[in-house]
Design an enzyme around this catalytic site. Structure first.
Site, mmCIF file in Angstrom:
data_model
loop_
_atom_site.group_PDB
_atom_site.id
_atom_site.type_symbol
_atom_site.label_atom_id
_atom_site.label_comp_id
_atom_site.label_asym_id
_atom_site.label_seq_id
_atom_site.Cartn_x
_atom_site.Cartn_y
_atom_site.Cartn_z
ATOM 1 N N GLU A 33 56.415 10.970 81.935
ATOM 2 C CA GLU A 33 56.326 11.940 83.024
ATOM 3 C C GLU A 33 54.880 12.301 83.327
ATOM 4 O O GLU A 33 54.522 12.551 84.485
ATOM 5 C CB GLU A 33 57.134 13.200 82.679
ATOM 6 N N TYR A 116 57.524 21.515 85.730
ATOM 7 C CA TYR A 116 58.274 20.284 85.988
ATOM 8 C C TYR A 116 58.421 19.444 84.728
ATOM 9 O O TYR A 116 59.524 19.011 84.383
ATOM 10 C CB TYR A 116 57.604 19.450 87.088
ATOM 11 N N ASP A 134 60.100 18.252 91.049
ATOM 12 C CA ASP A 134 58.873 17.603 91.517
ATOM 13 C C ASP A 134 58.944 17.472 93.041
ATOM 14 O O ASP A 134 59.830 18.046 93.691
ATOM 15 C CB ASP A 134 58.677 16.245 90.841
#
Length: 344
Positions: A33, A116, A134
């Protein structure tokens, strides 16, 4: 059929096959991520496995020197992500005994983990029923719920996060959040979405109203500032002058001397003498290069030149072999090619 069921049924058939999926490993989710922030999936694919192979655990990453972490990140850009990931790994070892926490609030205490990323780790690795919001998810939720307000406004952002939280599957939260990302990346795309292929079109306010192209309303961005630079490739024999940046932008990366604004070939020697204390000769043009950052555009003119002097304080003359071991930003890759050709 409920939104989550429709989306997950589509995801089971159309999910992108990615190496960080299908596992419940919070470290792997964290790395992937972080790499995916502001970077295309196709680009991340070639970096992710190499990074995991070199740093297979959070302890391995924490123990590594920063220079080695940055070198492995070379070419991905946004190097602050790598530094924060490294600092975060050290923090996990120091404050959490090497165990990445499952709780969103605890995750957000770690360097480099925002709301996030915390939601992604908690849902994907720990099956916590929390959203991971996101840009893709903002777009999907705004269209589905008909939120026609500027998503840069904090109150609107909070509303979108709340709506996303209400949509999350309680049974498969990790898959749900990844499905939302895939939907936004492949179907509910910016501009004109492919509503005819969307599994949740029947529940989408924007689809019914016929205005998905207008949603979400994005905050206006200032155009990046263009800056002219003369980039000086100063050779001493088969070595070239470089330094490791200490400035926030590209911090820790190795660069060549750069002088703001463009100058004539005659103006450069006295300018280099004044800035670096080096007497240079044989100044020659070596092409032009341009690199676009988020807030700046570097418009560079490359010049080669010679000196017999020693490197000034804070600088090093490096050989080609030494240069290959340094972390160098993509912004100056054309200059690297000039150096390589010149020395070879």
């Amino acid at each position: 059929m409920p939104f989550a069921d429709l989306l997950l049924r589509w995801y089971d058939e159309h999910a992108r096959a990615l190496p960080w999926r299908g596992i419940h490993n919070p470290y792997h989710t964290w790395v992937s991520e972080t790499m995916l922030q502001q970077t295309r999936v196709e680009t991340v694919l070639s970096y992710y496995q190499r990074f995991i192979d070199r740093f297979p655990t959070v302890e391995a990453l924490a123990a590594a020197p920063e220079d080695e972490v940055l070198k492995l990140w070379e070419g991905l850009g946004y190097y602050r992500r790598a530094r924060n990931l490294h600092k975060g790994a050290q923090q996990v070892v120091r404050e959490f005994g090497g165990v990445i926490p499952a709780d969103v609030k605890e995750l957000m205490k770690i360097s480099g983990i925002g709301e996030y990323t915390a939601g992604a780790i908690a849902s994907i690795a720990f099956d916590q029923a929390v959203p991971a919001v996101d840009g893709n998810v903002i777009r999907v939720v705004s269209r589905v719920r008909g939120i026609r307000e500027n998503v840069g406004v904090p109150s609107v952002k909070r509303r979108i996060a709340q709506e996303a939280g209400l949509l999350v599957s309680r049974d498969r939260p990790g898959d749900f959040n990844q499905a939302m990302m895939d939907l936004g990346a492949t179907v509910c795309v910016p501009g004109t979405p492919s509503c005819e292929r969307c599994p949740v079109a029947e529940l989408c306010d924007a689809c019914r109203a016929g205005d998905p192209e207008d949603i979400p309303e994005l905050p206006r961005k200032n155009p990046p500032r263009a800056i002219d630079y003369d980039l000086c490739l100063i050779f001493n024999g088969d070595r070239v002058l470089m330094r490791q940046r200490t400035e926030t932008m590209l911090q820790g990366l190795w660069v060549f001397p750069m002088v703001e604004e463009h100058h004539t070939l005659k103006q450069l020697p006295p300018l280099v003498k004044r800035r670096l204390g080096l007497r240079v000769t044989d100044v020659q043009p070596a092409g032009e290069a341009k690199h676009i950052f988020t807030h700046q555009v570097w418009q560079m003119r490359l010049h080669t030149m010679q000196t017999a002097a020693e490197a000034p304080a804070g600088w090093r003359f490096v050989t080609l072999e030494e240069m290959d071991g340094l972390t160098i930003p993509t912004a100056v890759k054309k200059a690297v090619a000039v150096v390589r050709d010149r020395i070879k």
